[in-house]
Design a protein around this motif. Structure first.
Motif, PDB file in Angstrom:
ATOM      1  N   LEU A 267       0.852  -1.199   0.000  1.00 27.85           N
ATOM      2  CA  LEU A 267       0.000   0.000   0.000  1.00 27.85           C
ATOM      3  C   LEU A 267       0.888   1.250   0.000  1.00 27.85           C
ATOM      4  O   LEU A 267       1.969   1.233   0.598  1.00 27.85           O
ATOM      5  N   ASP A 268       0.409   2.279  -0.644  1.00 32.34           N
ATOM      6  CA  ASP A 268       1.221   3.493  -0.787  1.00 32.34           C
ATOM      7  C   ASP A 268       0.944   4.481   0.341  1.00 32.34           C
ATOM      8  O   ASP A 268      -0.223   4.707   0.711  1.00 32.34           O
ATOM      9  N   PHE A 269       1.993   5.058   0.827  1.00 38.45           N
ATOM     10  CA  PHE A 269       1.914   6.072   1.896  1.00 38.45           C
ATOM     11  C   PHE A 269       0.986   5.602   3.013  1.00 38.45           C
ATOM     12  O   PHE A 269       0.141   6.346   3.500  1.00 38.45           O
ATOM     13  N   PHE A 270       1.187   4.388   3.385  1.00 40.89           N
ATOM     14  CA  PHE A 270       0.289   3.790   4.379  1.00 40.89           C
ATOM     15  C   PHE A 270       0.560   4.353   5.777  1.00 40.89           C
ATOM     16  O   PHE A 270      -0.330   4.406   6.624  1.00 40.89           O
ATOM     17  N   LYS A 271       1.785   4.742   5.999  1.00 38.23           N
ATOM     18  CA  LYS A 271       2.118   5.311   7.312  1.00 38.23           C
ATOM     19  C   LYS A 271       1.280   6.579   7.526  1.00 38.23           C
ATOM     20  O   LYS A 271       0.664   6.749   8.585  1.00 38.23           O
ATOM     21  N   GLN A 272       1.231   7.420   6.472  1.00 36.15           N
ATOM     22  CA  GLN A 272       0.435   8.657   6.576  1.00 36.15           C
ATOM     23  C   GLN A 272      -1.034   8.321   6.815  1.00 36.15           C
ATOM     24  O   GLN A 272      -1.726   8.966   7.597  1.00 36.15           O
ATOM     25  N   PHE A 273      -1.504   7.292   6.097  1.00 36.11           N
ATOM     26  CA  PHE A 273      -2.912   6.866   6.239  1.00 36.11           C
ATOM     27  C   PHE A 273      -3.184   6.455   7.691  1.00 36.11           C
ATOM     28  O   PHE A 273      -4.158   6.904   8.296  1.00 36.11           O
TER      29      PHE A 273
ATOM     30  N   GLN B 269      -8.611   2.070  10.979  1.00 31.50           N
ATOM     31  CA  GLN B 269      -8.859   2.296   9.541  1.00 31.50           C
ATOM     32  C   GLN B 269      -7.741   1.648   8.723  1.00 31.50           C
ATOM     33  O   GLN B 269      -7.979   1.132   7.634  1.00 31.50           O
ATOM     34  N   GLY B 270      -6.529   1.693   9.288  1.00 26.62           N
ATOM     35  CA  GLY B 270      -5.387   1.037   8.624  1.00 26.62           C
ATOM     36  C   GLY B 270      -5.645  -0.454   8.493  1.00 26.62           C
ATOM     37  O   GLY B 270      -5.451  -1.053   7.424  1.00 26.62           O
ATOM     38  N   ASP B 271      -6.146  -1.039   9.583  1.00 23.95           N
ATOM     39  CA  ASP B 271      -6.466  -2.480   9.550  1.00 23.95           C
ATOM     40  C   ASP B 271      -7.534  -2.757   8.486  1.00 23.95           C
ATOM     41  O   ASP B 271      -7.472  -3.760   7.764  1.00 23.95           O
ATOM     42  N   ARG B 272      -8.492  -1.848   8.419  1.00 28.63           N
ATOM     43  CA  ARG B 272      -9.583  -2.038   7.442  1.00 28.63           C
ATOM     44  C   ARG B 272      -9.013  -2.017   6.010  1.00 28.63           C
ATOM     45  O   ARG B 272      -9.388  -2.831   5.173  1.00 28.63           O
ATOM     46  N   ALA B 273      -8.079  -1.094   5.783  1.00 31.54           N
ATOM     47  CA  ALA B 273      -7.475  -1.000   4.444  1.00 31.54           C
ATOM     48  C   ALA B 273      -6.715  -2.289   4.110  1.00 31.54           C
ATOM     49  O   ALA B 273      -6.761  -2.784   2.975  1.00 31.54           O
ATOM     50  N   ILE B 274      -6.049  -2.847   5.112  1.00 31.21           N
ATOM     51  CA  ILE B 274      -5.305  -4.101   4.886  1.00 31.21           C
ATOM     52  C   ILE B 274      -6.285  -5.227   4.539  1.00 31.21           C
ATOM     53  O   ILE B 274      -6.036  -6.046   3.644  1.00 31.21           O
ATOM     54  N   ARG B 275      -7.422  -5.228   5.216  1.00 29.80           N
ATOM     55  CA  ARG B 275      -8.431  -6.268   4.908  1.00 29.80           C
ATOM     56  C   ARG B 275      -9.006  -6.073   3.503  1.00 29.80           C
ATOM     57  O   ARG B 275      -9.265  -7.036   2.787  1.00 29.80           O
TER      58      ARG B 275
ATOM     59  N   GLY C 265       3.897  -9.405   5.229  1.00 25.90           N
ATOM     60  CA  GLY C 265       4.300  -8.655   6.421  1.00 25.90           C
ATOM     61  C   GLY C 265       3.723  -7.259   6.342  1.00 25.90           C
ATOM     62  O   GLY C 265       3.648  -6.687   5.257  1.00 25.90           O
ATOM     63  N   GLY C 266       3.291  -6.703   7.464  1.00 23.42           N
ATOM     64  CA  GLY C 266       2.744  -5.344   7.471  1.00 23.42           C
ATOM     65  C   GLY C 266       1.663  -5.172   6.428  1.00 23.42           C
ATOM     66  O   GLY C 266       0.689  -5.924   6.395  1.00 23.42           O
ATOM     67  N   GLU C 267       1.866  -4.184   5.536  1.00 24.35           N
ATOM     68  CA  GLU C 267       0.858  -3.970   4.469  1.00 24.35           C
ATOM     69  C   GLU C 267       1.368  -4.530   3.149  1.00 24.35           C
ATOM     70  O   GLU C 267       0.963  -4.095   2.080  1.00 24.35           O
ATOM     71  N   GLU C 268       2.269  -5.490   3.245  1.00 21.67           N
ATOM     72  CA  GLU C 268       2.860  -6.087   2.043  1.00 21.67           C
ATOM     73  C   GLU C 268       2.271  -7.487   1.816  1.00 21.67           C
ATOM     74  O   GLU C 268       2.178  -8.284   2.764  1.00 21.67           O
TER      75      GLU C 268
HETATM   76  N1  GTP Z   1      -3.060  -0.482  10.806  1.00 21.87           N
HETATM   77  C1  GTP Z   1      -2.022  -1.276  10.605  1.00 21.87           C
HETATM   78  N2  GTP Z   1      -0.852  -0.744  10.210  1.00 21.87           N
HETATM   79  C2  GTP Z   1       0.185  -1.551   9.980  1.00 21.87           C
HETATM   80  C3  GTP Z   1       0.085  -2.937  10.143  1.00 21.87           C
HETATM   81  N3  GTP Z   1       1.301  -3.491   9.825  1.00 21.87           N
HETATM   82  C4  GTP Z   1       2.102  -2.475   9.473  1.00 21.87           C
HETATM   83  N4  GTP Z   1       1.437  -1.291   9.552  1.00 21.87           N
HETATM   84  C5  GTP Z   1       1.923   0.057   9.296  1.00 21.87           C
HETATM   85  O1  GTP Z   1       2.256   0.160   7.920  1.00 21.87           O
HETATM   86  C6  GTP Z   1       3.125   1.284   7.788  1.00 21.87           C
HETATM   87  C7  GTP Z   1       4.137   0.976   6.740  1.00 21.87           C
HETATM   88  O2  GTP Z   1       4.798   2.175   6.511  1.00 21.87           O
HETATM   89  P1  GTP Z   1       6.055   2.299   5.557  1.00 21.87           P
HETATM   90  O3  GTP Z   1       6.776   0.976   5.510  1.00 21.87           O
HETATM   91  O4  GTP Z   1       6.837   3.497   5.989  1.00 21.87           O
HETATM   92  O5  GTP Z   1       5.459   2.475   4.143  1.00 21.87           O
HETATM   93  P2  GTP Z   1       4.472   3.547   3.532  1.00 21.87           P
HETATM   94  O6  GTP Z   1       4.119   4.647   4.452  1.00 21.87           O
HETATM   95  O7  GTP Z   1       3.328   2.779   2.977  1.00 21.87           O
HETATM   96  O8  GTP Z   1       5.332   4.143   2.379  1.00 21.87           O
HETATM   97  P3  GTP Z   1       5.588   3.506   0.959  1.00 21.87           P
HETATM   98  O9  GTP Z   1       5.542   2.036   1.095  1.00 21.87           O
HETATM   99  O10 GTP Z   1       6.928   3.998   0.566  1.00 21.87           O
HETATM  100  O11 GTP Z   1       4.522   4.015   0.070  1.00 21.87           O
HETATM  101  C8  GTP Z   1       3.709   1.541   9.187  1.00 21.87           C
HETATM  102  O12 GTP Z   1       3.193   2.761   9.690  1.00 21.87           O
HETATM  103  C9  GTP Z   1       3.201   0.381  10.021  1.00 21.87           C
HETATM  104  O13 GTP Z   1       2.926   0.757  11.347  1.00 21.87           O
HETATM  105  C10 GTP Z   1      -1.161  -3.475  10.580  1.00 21.87           C
HETATM  106  O14 GTP Z   1      -1.335  -4.688  10.764  1.00 21.87           O
HETATM  107  N5  GTP Z   1      -2.158  -2.615  10.780  1.00 21.87           N
END
Ligand code: GTP
Length: 371
Positions: A225-231, A239-245, A266-269
């Motif tokens: 996901l793009d700029f997910f940290k900002q999201f 809401q982040g969890d919802r986006a991952i789902r 892993g994470g949002e990957e």
């Molecule tokens: N809500 C939620 N956030 C998660 C989860 N796993 C990872 N994250 C968040 O995903 C974000 C990943 O951020 P980055 O790796 O910096 O990537 P990004 O902001 O998407 O930036 P780019 O990948 O470069 O577009 C971090 O803020 C993590 O905390 C999860 O299970 N739930």
């Protein structure tokens, strides 16, 4: 590594132990028996009971033994039990000797707990054994004043054995269900319901090995996901969890073939391994995902990339035999994802598929954005 016995080998061992026990009991029984009964006793044991055990042992070598093992156990234990009843009758009729009935119970318990008779077969054995013993007691007062208590002891013991078998089956069933749940929990990602990384890698490795051997094409997608940290920071973790789902559901709907392996890397990957997928098919799938995110229109205001949440995709596609390992293909797809991120995000990029060993990512061969 310690090799464990197969189930059939285990059964063979138990049957052999049963045969040895019968032979050992013969020594004790012969000490007890009046001399005039010895010949009849030996005939019964050596020419009926032991051959029954040997026949069961021989049947374990038959290819259809696994299919018919339960009826075979029932028939054998029944036959042994009735051979014993006949012996009890013979000893009584010929010499007024009360041959002990306990051996009959040993046969039943051996069937219930050592051979592992299924509950319904155990019930059948209990019923047949009880009827036979009761009939013997009614017809011949072998145990004199102890007839009633002997019958009661035999019937109660058989009944307790069957209840024990049932209890054991129930507990084993619960244990199996708990084990299955543990396996499910240890292989599933709780948030998305997709395979977690461990299961994903294990399934992918197996699939990749098959594709490599058969020199079939493979496509590996890395999605992030793009700029997910900002999201996350702006809209909160839920809401982040919802986006991952949403991403997981989207992938499920796009990669529908039973042979596609997908999971949370892993994470949002996320990672997808799609066997036999051609380049145009990969392109179509990637565009479907990008369109899916466009349709979601999930606000991600304040992100440098735009005002809605999007996804970047790195794809590596080629003949599996051209790669040294699954990790190698993943590495290529990851490099392509890196290119997608640096090429503006919300896009897909193909890794070069030729000469992977020498140049993991020679050129970002193609890129696309959903229209
Ligand atoms: N809500 C939620 N956030 C998660 C989860 N796993 C990872 N994250 C968040 O995903 C974000 C990943 O951020 P980055 O790796 O910096 O990537 P990004 O902001 O998407 O930036 P780019 O990948 O470069 O577009 C971090 O803020 C993590 O905390 C999860 O299970 N739930």
């Amino acid at each position: 590594m310690k090799a464990s016995l197969s189930e059939t080998a285990r059964v063979r061992l138990f049957i052999t132990i049963g045969g040895v026990l019968i032979a050992l009991f013969m020594i004790g029984d012969l000490e007890l028996l009046p001399v005039e009964l010895e010949a009849a006793y030996l005939t019964n044991r050596l020419f009926v009971q032991l051959p029954l055990v040997v026949a069961l042992l021989a049947f374990t070598f038959h290819p259809r033994f696994p299919e018919f093992r339960q009826p075979a156990f029932l028939l054998t234990v029944m036959a042994l039990t009735y051979a014993n009843y006949y012996l009890i009758y013979l000893c009584w009729a010929r010499a007024g000797f009360s041959f002990p009935y306990e051996g009959t119970l040993l046969y039943a318990f051996f069937g219930f707990f050592v051979l592992g008779m299924a509950f319904r077969y155990a019930v059948a054995l209990m019923l047949f054994s009880s009827v036979g013993f009761s009939a013997l007691m009614v017809a011949h007062p072998v145990y004199g004043n102890f007839t009633l208590i002997s019958a009661g002891f035999v019937l109660a013991s058989l009944f307790i054995g069957v209840i024990g078998r049932h209890r054991l089956d129930y507990l084993l069933g619960q244990l199996q269900a708990a084990n299955e749940e543990l396996v499910r929990l240890s292989t599933t990602d709780a948030l998305t319901g997709l395979s977690n990384r461990r299961a994903l890698m294990s399934e992918s490795e197996t699939l990749f090995a098959v594709l490599q051997r058969s020199e079939q094409p493979v496509a590996v997608f890395m999605l992030d996901l793009d700029f997910f940290k900002q999201f996350n920071d702006r809209y909160g973790h839920q809401q982040g969890d919802r986006a991952i789902r949403i991403q997981a559901d989207l992938l499920r709907s796009v990669f529908r073939r039973q042979t596609d392996v997908l999971g949370r890397y892993g994470g949002e990957e996320f990672l997808v391994v799609a066997p036999g997928m051609s380049e145009p098919e990969c392109r179509a799938r990637a565009e479907e995902i990008l369109r899916g995110w466009q349709a979601q229109a999930l606000a991600n205001e304040g992100s440098p990339g735009g005002c809605t949440l999007s996804c970047s995709i790195g794809i590596c596609q080629g003949s599996a035999s051209d790669f040294s390992s699954l990790n190698h293909v993943i590495h290529c797809a990851d490099e392509a994802l890196y290119q997608a991120k640096h090429g503006g995000r919300a896009t897909y990029v193909f890794a070069a598929s030729a000469d992977h060993d020498r140049a993991p990512l020679a050129v970002a061969r193609d890129a696309g954005v959903a229209s």
